[in-house]
Each structure stands twice: as structure tokens, then as C-alpha cells.
Design a protein around this motif. Sequence first.
Motif, PDB file in Angstrom:
ATOM      1  N   ASP A 122      -2.528  -8.548  43.911  1.00 23.71           N
ATOM      2  CA  ASP A 122      -2.003  -6.997  44.132  1.00 23.71           C
ATOM      3  C   ASP A 122      -2.835  -6.202  43.231  1.00 23.71           C
ATOM      4  OD1 ASP A 122      -0.123  -4.892  44.159  1.00 23.71           O
ATOM      5  OD2 ASP A 122       1.168  -5.581  42.329  1.00 23.71           O
ATOM      6  N   SER A 123      -3.263  -4.981  44.101  1.00 21.58           N
ATOM      7  CA  SER A 123      -4.196  -4.365  43.606  1.00 21.58           C
ATOM      8  C   SER A 123      -3.927  -3.576  42.127  1.00 21.58           C
ATOM      9  CB  SER A 123      -4.704  -3.336  44.501  1.00 21.58           C
ATOM     10  OG  SER A 123      -3.737  -2.376  44.721  1.00 21.58           O
ATOM     11  N   THR A 124      -2.788  -2.975  41.920  1.00 18.47           N
ATOM     12  CA  THR A 124      -2.787  -2.367  40.688  1.00 18.47           C
ATOM     13  C   THR A 124      -2.518  -3.135  39.413  1.00 18.47           C
ATOM     14  OG1 THR A 124      -0.452  -2.208  41.296  1.00 18.47           O
ATOM     15  CG2 THR A 124      -1.485  -0.067  41.509  1.00 18.47           C
ATOM     16  N   LEU A 125      -2.062  -4.392  39.760  1.00 16.32           N
ATOM     17  CA  LEU A 125      -1.920  -5.328  38.451  1.00 16.32           C
ATOM     18  C   LEU A 125      -3.067  -6.467  38.411  1.00 16.32           C
ATOM     19  CD1 LEU A 125       1.724  -5.815  38.429  1.00 16.32           C
ATOM     20  CD2 LEU A 125       0.476  -4.330  36.789  1.00 16.32           C
ATOM     21  N   ALA A 126      -4.085  -6.368  39.420  1.00 17.05           N
ATOM     22  CA  ALA A 126      -4.992  -7.434  39.584  1.00 17.05           C
ATOM     23  C   ALA A 126      -5.616  -7.616  38.463  1.00 17.05           C
ATOM     24  CB  ALA A 126      -5.541  -7.127  40.839  1.00 17.05           C
ATOM     25  N   VAL A 127      -6.114  -6.764  37.613  1.00 17.64           N
ATOM     26  CA  VAL A 127      -7.156  -6.706  36.641  1.00 17.64           C
ATOM     27  C   VAL A 127      -6.483  -7.296  35.599  1.00 17.64           C
ATOM     28  CG1 VAL A 127      -8.779  -5.802  34.789  1.00 17.64           C
ATOM     29  CG2 VAL A 127      -8.301  -4.835  37.408  1.00 17.64           C
ATOM     30  N   GLN A 128      -5.082  -6.859  35.233  1.00 15.90           N
ATOM     31  CA  GLN A 128      -4.179  -7.597  34.153  1.00 15.90           C
ATOM     32  C   GLN A 128      -4.067  -9.136  34.411  1.00 15.90           C
ATOM     33  OE1 GLN A 128      -0.128  -6.627  34.180  1.00 15.90           O
ATOM     34  NE2 GLN A 128      -0.383  -6.692  31.520  1.00 15.90           N
ATOM     35  N   GLN A 129      -3.692  -9.202  35.627  1.00 19.43           N
ATOM     36  CA  GLN A 129      -3.334 -10.853  36.347  1.00 19.43           C
ATOM     37  C   GLN A 129      -4.648 -11.688  36.098  1.00 19.43           C
ATOM     38  OE1 GLN A 129      -1.438 -10.524  39.934  1.00 19.43           O
ATOM     39  NE2 GLN A 129      -1.269 -12.803  40.009  1.00 19.43           N
ATOM     40  N   TYR A 130      -5.672 -10.891  36.152  1.00 20.81           N
ATOM     41  CA  TYR A 130      -7.009 -11.787  36.450  1.00 20.81           C
ATOM     42  C   TYR A 130      -7.169 -12.117  34.911  1.00 20.81           C
ATOM     43  CZ  TYR A 130     -11.782 -13.168  37.189  1.00 20.81           C
ATOM     44  OH  TYR A 130     -13.006 -13.797  37.372  1.00 20.81           O
ATOM     45  N   ILE A 131      -7.076 -11.321  33.955  1.00 22.46           N
ATOM     46  CA  ILE A 131      -7.161 -11.463  32.570  1.00 22.46           C
ATOM     47  C   ILE A 131      -6.572 -12.395  31.784  1.00 22.46           C
ATOM     48  CG2 ILE A 131      -7.493 -10.498  30.311  1.00 22.46           C
ATOM     49  CD1 ILE A 131      -8.383  -7.556  31.763  1.00 22.46           C
ATOM     50  N   GLN A 132      -5.303 -12.158  32.366  1.00 21.27           N
ATOM     51  CA  GLN A 132      -4.186 -13.237  31.529  1.00 21.27           C
ATOM     52  C   GLN A 132      -4.378 -14.731  32.328  1.00 21.27           C
ATOM     53  OE1 GLN A 132      -0.291 -11.325  32.059  1.00 21.27           O
ATOM     54  NE2 GLN A 132      -0.851  -9.906  30.392  1.00 21.27           N
ATOM     55  N   GLN A 133      -4.778 -14.603  33.551  1.00 20.79           N
ATOM     56  CA  GLN A 133      -5.012 -16.110  34.154  1.00 20.79           C
ATOM     57  C   GLN A 133      -6.227 -16.700  33.340  1.00 20.79           C
ATOM     58  OE1 GLN A 133      -4.499 -16.097  38.441  1.00 20.79           O
ATOM     59  NE2 GLN A 133      -6.520 -16.911  38.453  1.00 20.79           N
ATOM     60  N   ASN A 134      -7.108 -16.092  33.272  1.00 22.45           N
ATOM     61  CA  ASN A 134      -8.395 -16.693  32.477  1.00 22.45           C
ATOM     62  C   ASN A 134      -8.091 -17.127  31.008  1.00 22.45           C
ATOM     63  OD1 ASN A 134     -10.248 -16.878  34.629  1.00 22.45           O
ATOM     64  ND2 ASN A 134     -10.714 -14.901  34.209  1.00 22.45           N
ATOM     65  N   ILE A 135      -7.116 -16.328  30.423  1.00 17.54           N
ATOM     66  CA  ILE A 135      -6.828 -16.542  29.171  1.00 17.54           C
ATOM     67  C   ILE A 135      -5.741 -18.011  29.167  1.00 17.54           C
ATOM     68  CG2 ILE A 135      -5.332 -15.976  27.081  1.00 17.54           C
ATOM     69  CD1 ILE A 135      -6.412 -13.059  27.619  1.00 17.54           C
ATOM     70  N   ARG A 136      -5.058 -17.840  29.930  1.00 19.72           N
ATOM     71  CA  ARG A 136      -4.084 -19.069  30.093  1.00 19.72           C
ATOM     72  C   ARG A 136      -4.839 -20.391  30.277  1.00 19.72           C
ATOM     73  NH1 ARG A 136      -0.095 -18.863  34.954  1.00 19.72           N
ATOM     74  NH2 ARG A 136      -2.020 -18.972  35.723  1.00 19.72           N
ATOM     75  N   SER A 137      -5.892 -20.121  31.111  1.00 17.11           N
ATOM     76  CA  SER A 137      -6.334 -21.621  31.589  1.00 17.11           C
ATOM     77  C   SER A 137      -7.340 -22.056  30.404  1.00 17.11           C
ATOM     78  CB  SER A 137      -7.412 -21.444  32.818  1.00 17.11           C
ATOM     79  OG  SER A 137      -8.629 -20.925  32.720  1.00 17.11           O
ATOM     80  N   CYS A 197      -8.254 -20.408  26.548  1.00 24.41           N
ATOM     81  CA  CYS A 197      -8.572 -18.928  25.619  1.00 24.41           C
ATOM     82  C   CYS A 197      -9.595 -19.208  24.982  1.00 24.41           C
ATOM     83  CB  CYS A 197      -7.149 -18.838  25.058  1.00 24.41           C
ATOM     84  SG  CYS A 197      -6.707 -20.057  23.651  1.00 24.41           S
ATOM     85  N   SER A 198     -10.284 -20.359  24.751  1.00 21.46           N
ATOM     86  CA  SER A 198     -11.545 -20.272  23.989  1.00 21.46           C
ATOM     87  C   SER A 198     -12.769 -20.230  24.830  1.00 21.46           C
ATOM     88  CB  SER A 198     -11.570 -21.861  23.668  1.00 21.46           C
ATOM     89  OG  SER A 198     -12.078 -22.857  24.484  1.00 21.46           O
ATOM     90  N   ASN A 199     -12.646 -20.077  26.243  1.00 15.65           N
ATOM     91  CA  ASN A 199     -13.803 -19.709  27.194  1.00 15.65           C
ATOM     92  C   ASN A 199     -13.857 -18.165  27.233  1.00 15.65           C
ATOM     93  OD1 ASN A 199     -15.972 -19.770  29.150  1.00 15.65           O
ATOM     94  ND2 ASN A 199     -14.647 -21.050  30.571  1.00 15.65           N
ATOM     95  N   ILE A 200     -14.502 -17.679  26.024  1.00 16.58           N
ATOM     96  CA  ILE A 200     -14.688 -16.176  25.890  1.00 16.58           C
ATOM     97  C   ILE A 200     -15.693 -15.604  26.838  1.00 16.58           C
ATOM     98  CG2 ILE A 200     -15.328 -14.394  24.136  1.00 16.58           C
ATOM     99  CD1 ILE A 200     -14.352 -16.467  22.083  1.00 16.58           C
ATOM    100  N   GLU A 201     -16.826 -16.482  27.296  1.00 15.96           N
ATOM    101  CA  GLU A 201     -17.574 -16.096  28.451  1.00 15.96           C
ATOM    102  C   GLU A 201     -16.961 -15.561  29.588  1.00 15.96           C
ATOM    103  OE1 GLU A 201     -20.707 -15.119  27.659  1.00 15.96           O
ATOM    104  OE2 GLU A 201     -20.299 -15.657  25.601  1.00 15.96           O
ATOM    105  N   LYS A 202     -16.047 -16.536  30.171  1.00 14.37           N
ATOM    106  CA  LYS A 202     -15.394 -16.384  31.157  1.00 14.37           C
ATOM    107  C   LYS A 202     -14.524 -15.473  31.307  1.00 14.37           C
ATOM    108  CE  LYS A 202     -13.509 -18.545  35.187  1.00 14.37           C
ATOM    109  NZ  LYS A 202     -12.247 -18.657  35.498  1.00 14.37           N
ATOM    110  N   ILE A 203     -13.558 -15.063  30.121  1.00 15.05           N
ATOM    111  CA  ILE A 203     -12.709 -14.174  29.876  1.00 15.05           C
ATOM    112  C   ILE A 203     -13.148 -12.716  30.172  1.00 15.05           C
ATOM    113  CG2 ILE A 203     -10.907 -13.114  28.466  1.00 15.05           C
ATOM    114  CD1 ILE A 203     -10.240 -16.166  27.707  1.00 15.05           C
TER     115      ILE A 203
END
Length: 280
Positions: free
Chosen positions: A89-104, A106-112
Amino acid sequence: MFDRVLVERLAAETVTKGGIMIPEKSQAKVLQATVVAVGPGSTSKDGKVTPVCVKVGDKVLLPEYGGTKVILEDKDFYNWSDESFEEMDSTLAVQQYIQQNIRSDCSNIEKIMEPPEGQDEGVWKYEHLRQFCLELNGLAVKLQNECHPDTCTQMTATEQWIFLCAAHKTPKECPAIDYTRHTLDGAACLLNSNKYFPSRVSIKESSVAKLGSVCRRIYRIFSHAYFHHRQIFDKYENETFLCHRFTRFVMKYNLMSKDNLIVPILEEEVQSATAGESDA
Ligand SMILES: [Zn+2]
Ligand SMILES: [Zn+2]
């Protein structure tokens, strides 16, 4: 946290009894709310906790002004399934994307830290900073157990630094835990402010400039934790990589000068890298 109370404002009547929609401007501001969460209470200088006098479920009246507005997404941090960035969903996409990468991982800093293609850089920085504040609140909760106003009477890191709390008309020396709370509240206020950040889709260049000062202030929470509450810091860092991520973030976007990054995370990395080389 602390003596704070989270309330949910009762919904305004949007339809008259006859079924006519009331335009938003004419809806009365509802000053009633339900308590949904209560902190344990405030700690005085002698360590006594004064409990909060309301409990969850209480109906309360709100003052017309004051308080910090928090917008909670209906989607829980841990409760959404992975989606590709385009599907979000566009307005929350960025936040959701960041949180998804952290959750998967959190040590993969490059990806986050790697923005999706075509991502507006201002929004990307803004959303990361919101996320850091959110997670720093978690560290603050842990610090509360050990960081008391009578033992940490000032916000210090190494001997060299005493930080003044900028949350007051005239900046003053607040005990470290108060400083932490005031600074995170101040950051949340600024990041939620309609004046500076009216949209989460694009961000004014003049407001992007504010992000650096937020970074400098909240970084002091890491440095206080590292130099005075090392066990708490290490435990939280092992679970979240938060300070590593933050350090990489501010360096990538030049939001803080390297001299101010006093938690020796980078040196450690350099040392272990060179140690690895000499072993080989
Ligand atoms: Zn402390
Ligand atoms: Zn303060």
C-alpha cells in the motif's frame, strides 16, 4: 513507558441520526478517550515509583491541546506477511518495506539500507529515522531498570561529554533517563509534525535538514547506554543490531560527523577485519 498513558480518542460522529454525512470540518472534536495502555509510573530521585492513577479501559477527558499524537497502523510490526515492494500500500510501503527487511535479518545492514529502485531519498531517510526512534524506545525501556535519576544524574557518555537536554525552553541538564525520554518524545513530535512533515510521500528539502539534528540527539542514547550500561547495550545490540544500523545509516547519508560517533563499533569492525587478514 514511565508515567505515560496511551489513549484512543473516541470516534467522532460522522453521520447524523437521520443518516446524513457530516462534513469533516463540521465534526466536533471529541475530547473523550479510552485508556489503552499505562506505564509503570514515574521514578523519583530516591527511586520510589509513583504509580499512574488511571487503568486500562478507563474513560478519560482530554485537554483540547497537548499530548503527542501517535498514529498506529492497523498492521502490527510483526504481523504482516512478506510482500514485494510494488504490492505494498503506497503511503506505508516504505515503512513496511524497511520493517520487513529488519524482521527477516536485522544484521543484514546492506540490504536494510538499500532503497528500492526509484525511491525518493528524503522519504527513505525519514522513514528510517522513524524506525530508529521506534526501536530506541525499546532500548529506553530496558535502560529504565538500571538508569535512575539518582545514579545517572546527567546525560553523559565518556567523561568528556555532558549533554544538555534540548526539550526545554532553555536547554538544561536532565538526568540521563529523563533526557532519553524527552529526546525521544521531541523526535516523535518533530517527525509527526504537520508543519515539517505533512506528507509521507514526499519531503521538503528544508525538512530533510532537520533529520541530522534528530540523529545527533538520539545518538546520545546509544553512547550513554554503551558507556554506562554496557550489559543492557550489548544485549539489545545482539538482538537488534540497532547501533550498527544507525551508525551505518548516518554515515551513508552524512547526517553526523564521524567525530561524534563515539561508540567504538566501527573501530571494532576495522580491528576484526585486520585481525582476520593477519591470521590469513
Ligand atoms: Zn544511565
Ligand atoms: Zn529534559
